[in-house]
Design a protein around this motif. Structure first.
Motif, short mmCIF file in Angstrom:
data_model
loop_
_atom_site.label_atom_id
_atom_site.label_comp_id
_atom_site.label_asym_id
_atom_site.label_seq_id
_atom_site.Cartn_x
_atom_site.Cartn_y
_atom_site.Cartn_z
N LYS A 190 91.16 55.08 115.82
CA LYS A 190 89.94 55.41 115.07
C LYS A 190 89.99 54.80 113.67
O LYS A 190 89.00 54.26 113.18
N GLU A 191 91.14 54.86 113.03
CA GLU A 191 91.29 54.31 111.68
C GLU A 191 91.05 52.80 111.66
O GLU A 191 90.37 52.27 110.79
N ILE A 192 91.62 52.10 112.63
CA ILE A 192 91.45 50.65 112.70
C ILE A 192 90.00 50.31 113.02
O ILE A 192 89.42 49.39 112.43
N GLU A 193 89.36 51.08 113.93
CA GLU A 193 87.95 50.84 114.24
C GLU A 193 87.08 51.05 113.01
O GLU A 193 86.15 50.27 112.76
N ASP A 194 87.36 52.11 112.22
CA ASP A 194 86.59 52.38 111.00
C ASP A 194 86.76 51.24 110.00
O ASP A 194 85.78 50.78 109.39
N TYR A 195 88.00 50.79 109.82
CA TYR A 195 88.26 49.69 108.90
C TYR A 195 87.54 48.41 109.37
O TYR A 195 86.91 47.72 108.57
N ALA A 196 87.63 48.11 110.65
CA ALA A 196 86.99 46.92 111.20
C ALA A 196 85.48 46.98 111.00
O ALA A 196 84.84 45.98 110.66
N LYS A 197 84.91 48.18 111.18
CA LYS A 197 83.46 48.35 111.00
C LYS A 197 83.08 48.06 109.54
O LYS A 197 82.09 47.38 109.28
#
Length: 154
Positions: free
Chosen positions: A53-60
Motif C-alpha cells: 500500500k505504501e509503495i502504491e501510494d508513493y507511485a500514485k
C-alpha cells in the motif's frame, strides 16, 4: 484431441512448476519436440504480486503506474532455466519461455490455445485420493479445458 498416426505434433507446451515430475516432463517434452521437429515452449504460471500500500501510494503521488508483477518460486525459476538449458543441450534451438499469472489449469489451457500448441506435457504428482477429490488436479482441469493432446509424465 487425438493424434492420428499420420499427424505429428507441431508445437509442444510444457508446464513447469519446480516439482520433480515437472522437471522430468521438461526433459521428456524436449526429446519429443526434437524427435518430431516441433516447436517447444516452457510455461511457468506465477503468482501475481501487488506492491505494498505504501509503495502504491508513493507511485500514485509520483504519477507512476504500479503494475502487478509475476512471482515465481525459486524452485520453479530454477526448473524453468534448467529446462531451457537442457533443451538447448539436446539441440533444440529457439526454445520458448513464458511466465504467466492466473489460475494454473486455465492459464495453461489458454496459453496452449493462444500459442497453437497441439500437445501439452505436464508432470504427474501423486496426491491422496481425498485431496484430489476435494481440490481436483491441475492435469484433470487442463484436460477438460484444453483442445490439445495431454501427455502426463511421472
Amino acid at each position: 484431441m487425438e493424434a492420428s498416426p499420420t499427424r505429428s505434433f507441431r508445437h509442444v507446451l510444457v508446464g513447469v512448476d519446480g516439482s520433480g515430475p515437472a522437471c522430468r516432463a521438461a526433459v521428456v517434452a524436449s526429446r519429443l519436440a526434437l524427435a518430431l521437429d516441433a516447436k517447444l515452449t516452457f510455461l511457468a504460471v506465477a503468482r501475481e504480486v501487488r506492491a505494498s500500500k505504501e509503495i502504491e501510494d508513493y507511485a500514485k503521488l509520483e504519477g507512476i503506474d504500479t503494475p502487478s508483477l509475476p512471482l515465481l518460486r525459486k524452485d520453479a525459476e530454477f526448473c524453468l532455466a534448467a529446462a531451457v538449458v537442457s533443451a538447448r543441450e539436446l539441440g533444440m534451438m529457439g526454445v520458448g519461455r513464458l511466465i504467466q499469472t492466473g489460475e494454473v489449469a486455465q492459464t495453461i489451457a489458454l496459453v496452449a490455445r493462444n500459442h497453437h500448441a497441439d500437445c501439452i506435457v505436464l508432470g504427474r504428482r501423486s496426491r491422496g485420493a481425498v485431496r484430489t477429490l476435494v481440490r481436483g488436479s491441475v492435469a484433470g482441469s487442463v484436460g477438460e479445458a484444453a483442445e490439445a493432446a495431454l501427455l502426463m509424465v511421472s
